[in-house]
Design an enzyme around this catalytic site. Structure first.
Site, PDB file in Angstrom:
ATOM      1  N   ASP A  92       1.187   0.329   1.555  1.00  0.00           N
ATOM      2  CA  ASP A  92       0.630  -1.025   1.566  1.00  0.00           C
ATOM      3  C   ASP A  92      -0.698  -0.941   2.306  1.00  0.00           C
ATOM      4  OD1 ASP A  92       0.538  -3.931   1.420  1.00  0.00           O
ATOM      5  OD2 ASP A  92       0.990  -3.920   3.558  1.00  0.00           O
ATOM      6  N   SER A  93      -1.448  -2.027   2.267  1.00  0.00           N
ATOM      7  CA  SER A  93      -2.706  -2.072   3.000  1.00  0.00           C
ATOM      8  C   SER A  93      -2.475  -2.081   4.508  1.00  0.00           C
ATOM      9  CB  SER A  93      -3.479  -3.327   2.596  1.00  0.00           C
ATOM     10  OG  SER A  93      -2.674  -4.467   2.809  1.00  0.00           O
ATOM     11  N   TYR A 121      -6.789  -5.662   1.735  1.00  0.00           N
ATOM     12  CA  TYR A 121      -7.166  -5.341   0.362  1.00  0.00           C
ATOM     13  C   TYR A 121      -7.428  -6.613  -0.453  1.00  0.00           C
ATOM     14  CZ  TYR A 121      -5.501  -0.430   0.700  1.00  0.00           C
ATOM     15  OH  TYR A 121      -5.316   0.895   1.021  1.00  0.00           O
ATOM     16  N   GLY A 122      -6.809  -7.707  -0.033  1.00  0.00           N
ATOM     17  CA  GLY A 122      -6.810  -8.940  -0.846  1.00  0.00           C
ATOM     18  C   GLY A 122      -8.179  -9.527  -1.105  1.00  0.00           C
ATOM     19  N   ASN A 153       0.889  -6.178  -3.198  1.00  0.00           N
ATOM     20  CA  ASN A 153       0.683  -6.896  -4.467  1.00  0.00           C
ATOM     21  C   ASN A 153      -0.716  -6.665  -5.022  1.00  0.00           C
ATOM     22  OD1 ASN A 153       2.970  -9.254  -5.038  1.00  0.00           O
ATOM     23  ND2 ASN A 153       2.881  -8.568  -2.920  1.00  0.00           N
ATOM     24  N   THR A 154      -1.716  -6.655  -4.134  1.00  0.00           N
ATOM     25  CA  THR A 154      -3.088  -6.488  -4.604  1.00  0.00           C
ATOM     26  C   THR A 154      -3.264  -5.109  -5.240  1.00  0.00           C
ATOM     27  OG1 THR A 154      -3.747  -7.899  -2.747  1.00  0.00           O
ATOM     28  CG2 THR A 154      -5.506  -6.790  -3.938  1.00  0.00           C
ATOM     29  N   GLU A 178       0.269 -12.479  10.105  1.00  0.00           N
ATOM     30  CA  GLU A 178      -0.004 -11.375  11.046  1.00  0.00           C
ATOM     31  C   GLU A 178       0.050 -11.864  12.490  1.00  0.00           C
ATOM     32  OE1 GLU A 178      -2.061  -8.076  10.468  1.00  0.00           O
ATOM     33  OE2 GLU A 178      -1.230  -8.006   8.441  1.00  0.00           O
ATOM     34  N   CYS A 216       2.605 -12.045  -2.485  1.00  0.00           N
ATOM     35  CA  CYS A 216       1.879 -11.311  -1.441  1.00  0.00           C
ATOM     36  C   CYS A 216       2.905 -10.908  -0.397  1.00  0.00           C
ATOM     37  CB  CYS A 216       0.803 -12.213  -0.829  1.00  0.00           C
ATOM     38  SG  CYS A 216       0.020 -11.491   0.628  1.00  0.00           S
ATOM     39  N   THR A 217       2.714  -9.696   0.130  1.00  0.00           N
ATOM     40  CA  THR A 217       3.678  -9.158   1.088  1.00  0.00           C
ATOM     41  C   THR A 217       3.922 -10.078   2.287  1.00  0.00           C
ATOM     42  OG1 THR A 217       1.780  -8.010   2.023  1.00  0.00           O
ATOM     43  CG2 THR A 217       3.279  -6.719   0.628  1.00  0.00           C
TER      44      THR A 217
HETATM   45  N1  DGL Z   1      -0.572  -6.503   1.179  1.00  0.00           N
HETATM   46  C1  DGL Z   1      -1.465  -7.471   0.582  1.00  0.00           C
HETATM   47  C2  DGL Z   1      -0.814  -8.021  -0.699  1.00  0.00           C
HETATM   48  O1  DGL Z   1       0.390  -8.052  -0.859  1.00  0.00           O
HETATM   49  C3  DGL Z   1      -1.811  -8.582   1.539  1.00  0.00           C
HETATM   50  C4  DGL Z   1      -2.674  -8.143   2.683  1.00  0.00           C
HETATM   51  C5  DGL Z   1      -4.049  -7.661   2.271  1.00  0.00           C
HETATM   52  O2  DGL Z   1      -4.878  -8.472   1.830  1.00  0.00           O
HETATM   53  O3  DGL Z   1      -4.271  -6.454   2.359  1.00  0.00           O
HETATM   54  O4  DGL Z   1      -1.520  -8.450  -1.567  1.00  0.00           O
END
Ligand code: DGL
Length: 287
Positions: A33-34, A65-66, A97-98, A175, A207-208
């Site tokens: 994940d990010s 990442y979003g 998800n991104t 967060e 989104c996570t």
């Molecule tokens: N993990 C990202 C998602 O599920 C959310 C956090 C991010 O923007 O990196 O899209």
């Protein structure tokens, strides 16, 4: 078990199946994940598959990442997968998800192990849940802009009415642990009131981070809207894929190790909110 293809294929998902020997089954599941958000997915996988070894990589140095371009997220995702592939994983789970929205095809082309993302399982769960065929999706800007959820949902049921909304402020709120206060409530109300008016009966938390805000999201949406948490549905898809590929671990007890790309302090401190249990330590890798 070689996990990286020497030549990229023509975009079709790899049909190459890994060996089903005991060492292959005992290999780890790689999850990335990010940052910390994917710990919701890691936790669900651990609950569903308690015998499995998990290697988790949070790309904390390059989070979020979003808000980044698809091209950049794709590059980061491939680099994350390469790190995990070097650990001889038997399966890759794209918990972000991104990343899943923009990089899944590229990852499936590149690595000859099963690659499971969070979007297809989330879409499947939404299609099963909806009664009036009106489905909402909330996610990061990048995920919504990619149209990946809309495509996945339409593929399952072309007659669905789909309503999407980017809710970027939910990520820092989660967060920060601000998931049940006035700020969270008023943010949820600003983002979601028009979505509620559309008459959806199912809302995908795409989104996570959003499952942490499920209570305030449910307050705004009301009792008639079912929330789909893609962490749980992804864990079920991971299980199904492992069984289908004959790759599930047959004995032993599971474990998890964490890697991050920045200093681990924040990941370790905040990780507990996402994991539902303490994150003891994480190893920093160089990027
Ligand atoms: N993990 C990202 C998602 O599920 C959310 C956090 C991010 O923007 O990196 O899209």
């Amino acid at each position: 078990m070689p996990t990286r293809k020497t030549k990229p294929s023509n975009g079709v998902r790899s049909r190459t199946r890994p060996l089903r020997s005991a060492p292959a089954c005992n290999a780890a599941i790689g999850i990335f994940d990010s940052g910390i958000g994917g710990l919701t997915v890691a936790h669900a996988v651990m609950e569903t598959l308690p015998r499995e070894t998990i290697i988790y990589l949070g790309d904390t140095a390059r989070y979020p990442y979003g808000t980044k371009s698809a091209e950049t997220v794709r590059r980061y995702s491939i680099e994350n997968a390469e790190f995990l592939a070097d650990k001889q994983i038997k399966m890759l789970v794209v918990a972000c998800n991104t990343s899943a929205a923009v990089a899944l095809d590229a990852l499936r082309e590149r690595f000859n192990i099963p690659v499971v993302g969070v979007i297809e399982p989330g879409a499947q769960a939404a299609v099963t849940a909806t009664r009036n065929r009106k489905v909402g999706v909330i996610a990061t800007d990048g995920t919504i802009a990619s149209g990946a959820y809309t495509r996945a949902l339409k593929q399952l049921d072309p007659k669905l009415e789909i309503y999407t909304r980017a809710c970027p402020l939910f990520v820092p709120l989660a967060e920060e642990g601000w998931v049940d206060n006035d700020v969270a409530r008023s943010t949820a109300s600003s983002y979601l009131t028009s979505l509620k008016r559309s008459g959806i009966d199912t809302l995908v938390l795409g989104c996570t981070h959003y499952p942490l805000l499920a209570n305030v999201i449910a307050e705004v949406m009301g009792p008639n809207v079912k929330l789909v948490d893609s962490a749980k549905t992804t864990a079920a898809a991971v299980r199904e894929t492992l069984l289908h590929e004959g790759l599930a671990r047959r004995s032993g007890s599971g474990s998890v190790s964490f890697f991050v790309t920045d200093v681990p302090d924040r990941f370790v401190k905040a990780g507990g909110h996402f994991m539902g249990q303490r994150v003891e330590s994480a190893v920093r890798i160089e990027r």
